[in-house]
Enzyme design. Structure first.
Site, PDB file in Angstrom:
ATOM      1  N   CYS A  12       1.028  -1.013   0.058  1.00 49.70           N
ATOM      2  CA  CYS A  12      -0.492   0.222  -0.480  1.00 49.70           C
ATOM      3  C   CYS A  12       0.503   1.171   0.052  1.00 49.70           C
ATOM      4  CB  CYS A  12      -1.011   0.534   1.291  1.00 49.70           C
ATOM      5  SG  CYS A  12      -2.183  -0.952   0.901  1.00 49.70           S
ATOM      6  N   PRO A  13       0.367   2.802  -1.413  1.00 45.82           N
ATOM      7  CA  PRO A  13      -1.123   2.771  -1.794  1.00 45.82           C
ATOM      8  C   PRO A  13      -0.578   1.821  -2.626  1.00 45.82           C
ATOM      9  CG  PRO A  13       0.112   4.956  -1.217  1.00 45.82           C
ATOM     10  CD  PRO A  13       1.452   3.720  -0.538  1.00 45.82           C
TER      11      PRO A  13
END
Length: 74
Positions: A12-13
């Site tokens: 992530c992201p």
């Protein structure tokens, strides 16, 4: 039309970043199927979809730490 976006292995992201890029290329009504294994994206992707008015048409856990979500471009 459905487009499949494989983001397994991305931290992530990046699944969300890739989804934003991919959905921009779709036409209204098309669906983006995002496969991911980043736990944070289980909240980030649906939140992004809701904020942008993109309906989530499918969201499912596919493994111990893997999910699939389908977002429709509206």
């Amino acid at each position: 039309m459905k487009q499949i976006l494989e983001t397994n292995g991305l931290v992530c992201p990046f699944p969300l970043v890739e989804a934003k890029d991919a959905i921009s290329d779709l036409s209204v009504g098309d669906e983006l199927v995002i496969n991911f294994d980043c736990t944070q994206a289980t909240e980030a992707i649906p939140q992004w979809a809701a904020e942008n008015g993109y309906p989530v048409t499918h969201f499912d856990r596919t493994g111990d730490a893997a999910w699939t979500i389908t977002v429709q471009k509206a």
